[in-house]
Design a protein around this motif. Structure first.
Motif, PDB file in Angstrom:
ATOM      1  N   SER A   2      40.128 -32.164  16.223  1.00 49.59           N
ATOM      2  CA  SER A   2      39.002 -33.050  16.819  1.00 49.59           C
ATOM      3  C   SER A   2      38.499 -32.306  18.021  1.00 49.59           C
ATOM      4  O   SER A   2      39.040 -31.696  18.796  1.00 49.59           O
ATOM      5  N   LYS A   5      33.126 -34.827  22.475  1.00 55.65           N
ATOM      6  CA  LYS A   5      31.814 -34.964  22.512  1.00 55.65           C
ATOM      7  C   LYS A   5      31.160 -35.282  23.898  1.00 55.65           C
ATOM      8  O   LYS A   5      30.323 -34.615  24.475  1.00 55.65           O
ATOM      9  N   ILE A   6      31.813 -36.256  24.224  1.00 60.06           N
ATOM     10  CA  ILE A   6      31.523 -36.643  25.702  1.00 60.06           C
ATOM     11  C   ILE A   6      32.810 -36.970  26.437  1.00 60.06           C
ATOM     12  O   ILE A   6      33.539 -37.673  26.072  1.00 60.06           O
ATOM     13  N   GLU A  68      31.130 -26.518  20.814  1.00 58.40           N
ATOM     14  CA  GLU A  68      30.209 -27.254  20.039  1.00 58.40           C
ATOM     15  C   GLU A  68      30.755 -27.820  18.946  1.00 58.40           C
ATOM     16  O   GLU A  68      31.644 -27.192  18.256  1.00 58.40           O
ATOM     17  N   HIS A  69      30.158 -28.696  18.303  1.00 58.47           N
ATOM     18  CA  HIS A  69      30.595 -29.322  16.855  1.00 58.47           C
ATOM     19  C   HIS A  69      29.465 -29.677  16.021  1.00 58.47           C
ATOM     20  O   HIS A  69      28.552 -29.963  16.668  1.00 58.47           O
TER      21      HIS A  69
ATOM     22  N   GLU D   8      34.769 -39.391  24.288  1.00 58.51           N
ATOM     23  CA  GLU D   8      34.362 -39.701  23.028  1.00 58.51           C
ATOM     24  C   GLU D   8      34.644 -38.360  22.273  1.00 58.51           C
ATOM     25  O   GLU D   8      34.343 -37.508  22.511  1.00 58.51           O
ATOM     26  N   VAL D  10      35.121 -36.160  18.233  1.00 59.37           N
ATOM     27  CA  VAL D  10      34.669 -36.177  16.810  1.00 59.37           C
ATOM     28  C   VAL D  10      35.765 -35.589  15.989  1.00 59.37           C
ATOM     29  O   VAL D  10      36.132 -34.546  16.549  1.00 59.37           O
ATOM     30  N   THR D  24      41.460 -38.119  14.683  1.00 65.29           N
ATOM     31  CA  THR D  24      41.018 -38.067  15.849  1.00 65.29           C
ATOM     32  C   THR D  24      41.970 -38.480  16.915  1.00 65.29           C
ATOM     33  O   THR D  24      42.142 -38.280  18.083  1.00 65.29           O
ATOM     34  N   ARG D  58      33.247 -36.792   9.044  1.00 61.74           N
ATOM     35  CA  ARG D  58      33.344 -36.761  10.453  1.00 61.74           C
ATOM     36  C   ARG D  58      32.938 -38.352  11.222  1.00 61.74           C
ATOM     37  O   ARG D  58      31.965 -38.729  10.967  1.00 61.74           O
ATOM     38  N   ALA D  60      32.547 -39.901  14.958  1.00 66.01           N
ATOM     39  CA  ALA D  60      32.468 -39.904  16.342  1.00 66.01           C
ATOM     40  C   ALA D  60      33.361 -41.356  17.173  1.00 66.01           C
ATOM     41  O   ALA D  60      33.169 -42.313  16.739  1.00 66.01           O
TER      42      ALA D  60
END
Lengths: 69, 69, 69, 69, 69, 69, 69, 69, 69, 69, 69, 69
Positions: A2, A5-6, A68-69, D8, D10, D24, D58, D60
């Motif tokens: 995983s 992302k944020i 990056e993803h 967050e 992914v 995740t 995937r 998030a």
């Protein structure tokens, strides 16, 4: 695997919002590699009710980093 | 009895946004009890048109205080 | 004649967001007349990956100026 | 000390979005303590262009964890 | 000097939302000068669980007043 | 007569979000007639902190039913 | 050096919105280099109150140009 | 030549939302080349009013494909 | 067990919006336990086309009740 | 069978936005049956950097067509 | 022939918001046929600065009427 | 007396959106005095299904007029 992302962190300083932002980055770099930039999302402060002075500057900082993803 | 839900004030300083925020709190504490925190909502400034320098820093500050409803 | 409706610039400084805002205004006044105020829209920074220090403060600044339409 | 406000991540799975969410969480628990809940924010997938089948699910995932600020 | 930008108060009445709005204004005028108008933002009520009757009408009222900044 | 405009329920399952959605509908049909469709609004889950496994899948489900107004 | 992030201009024409857009670009190219595209944001017009005819077409045009930051 | 900017399709399955998403892609690939990914936008379902069981899972799927403009 | 997250009802009265709100609560309490408050979301009315008078006041009322999830 | 929910296309013309919209429809009707209306979503243009003239008008067009779901 | 899409009027009353809504409809029916319903959009009031009493209730009313397009 | 706050009309033309806007104003001026400007809100069109040509251009036009409240 995983990937992040944020990630948004809140850091603080007794002196200024600028120092609060720097402290947040310093703390984050202990566990996150490749931070190349930040964005200030919120600036808050707590007030000393005796003196009426701001006694803690807090900055919510959104991190940008390389994965990056 | 009516209770405050949102109070947002604009304060200023000739020196910095940080000082503008502190000035706003100092002013507000004259009439509002129990302010324990602030959030910076907007930062603006006015410009001296002769020198091109920022001559007044202004901060819109949202107050958090104890009375709940 | 066309008139400006919105102009938003990004300026930077190695020292602080406050100086980044001032630098943006100084630069803008070379080509735009009548700037009387600014609003800070975003504050970002880049990080020196060796030291973990903020090495460039950047401010996105929205200009207010006299021409109206 | 800086504290996490929003994290967050992914994650992915070749089998289902449900497994992507679990993966995740499993990955996140290696470095974050006290995760007690998740919220699915986005579900995407990549397509194998030869077979037209979804080959990677995937998700998030926004984490909720105990540290409060 | 700091000036008010937004003040929103919540007032109540056992009889109607209209009276709740008037009570909010009456209360606010004790400390704020120059209120010339209001806008109703939210109307809520609490329920007496024995009778099922609304027993308190509450109005969130945004004040407009003369001081401009 | 008052008529329902929006009803949103949260249901759960130890096995999957799909089963959580079905459980929500099954429960709702005990008291609401004429449910003809649903929309999934949010999917969350709680985590078993010992095993790191999702132990409860929860779905917020918005109901569509026949009564119109 | 500060760089432009957003520039939005309003141009006009007595004949059409299409010509108003072209006029805006023509005017902007006198001072901004590297404009490669535009986006129409708003279209308004003023009315001649004697004849009831549109006498000025106005287009708010957002410029895209090469400098990136 | 006109190029696709957004294509959003709704597909269904009697068994699961995952299968509904796959069915949507399978159908779309008959006419659109170069689909490399999808994003799930909405998940709805219809209910069999006799049994109270979900009898059709429906997924609104936004396609990502190679042609850029 | 599924629990209610949002319930919004529309009630009406030939006399006033206040009475429409009360009627909605009265009706809702027949089937929902523990309603402790309401929020008015929308106020509409139908018009008698012969007399031009409002002949039905309608209020969309969002219920708050005790069950938490 | 999957059904289209949203299709948005971008078409262009060297002459006008109106012609760009017509071209988009003409192109779309080769593969989509039952288009009965369009809505213009965005109007952009590219600029010839030598002459400063708009050399391509582009319209993002959302199609409405008969299949309902 | 052009047809009305949205008409929103502001009416007032010295007595109540309910009467302000009715007055708005009464006034509107002099020129618009087929009004069958209204929606209250905003409720404001002006304050008598001597007495602190609401002296004018104002309601912004959105009209629904029969002509469709 | 009630005063208009928002009036939005839809007009059409077989030839162009520009003419549709003008037609809307011409029609509106029969009953509304003091229209000094317009803003185009939406542009749509209907398609002749035999020829694939746009056969009616429609513009939703928001009017600005002198009465203020």
């Amino acid at each position: 695997m995983s990937v992040a992302k944020i990630v948004e962190l809140v850091g603080s300083s007794p002196n200024s919002w600028k120092e609060a932002a720097q402290n947040t980055v310093t703390e984050a770099m202990k566990t996150i590699r490749g931070i190349h930039g930040i964005e200030i999302k919120d600036k808050t402060a707590t007030i000393d009710q005796t003196t009426g002075k701001i006694n803690q500057y807090r900055a919510a900082v959104k991190l940008s980093f390389g994965v990056e993803h």
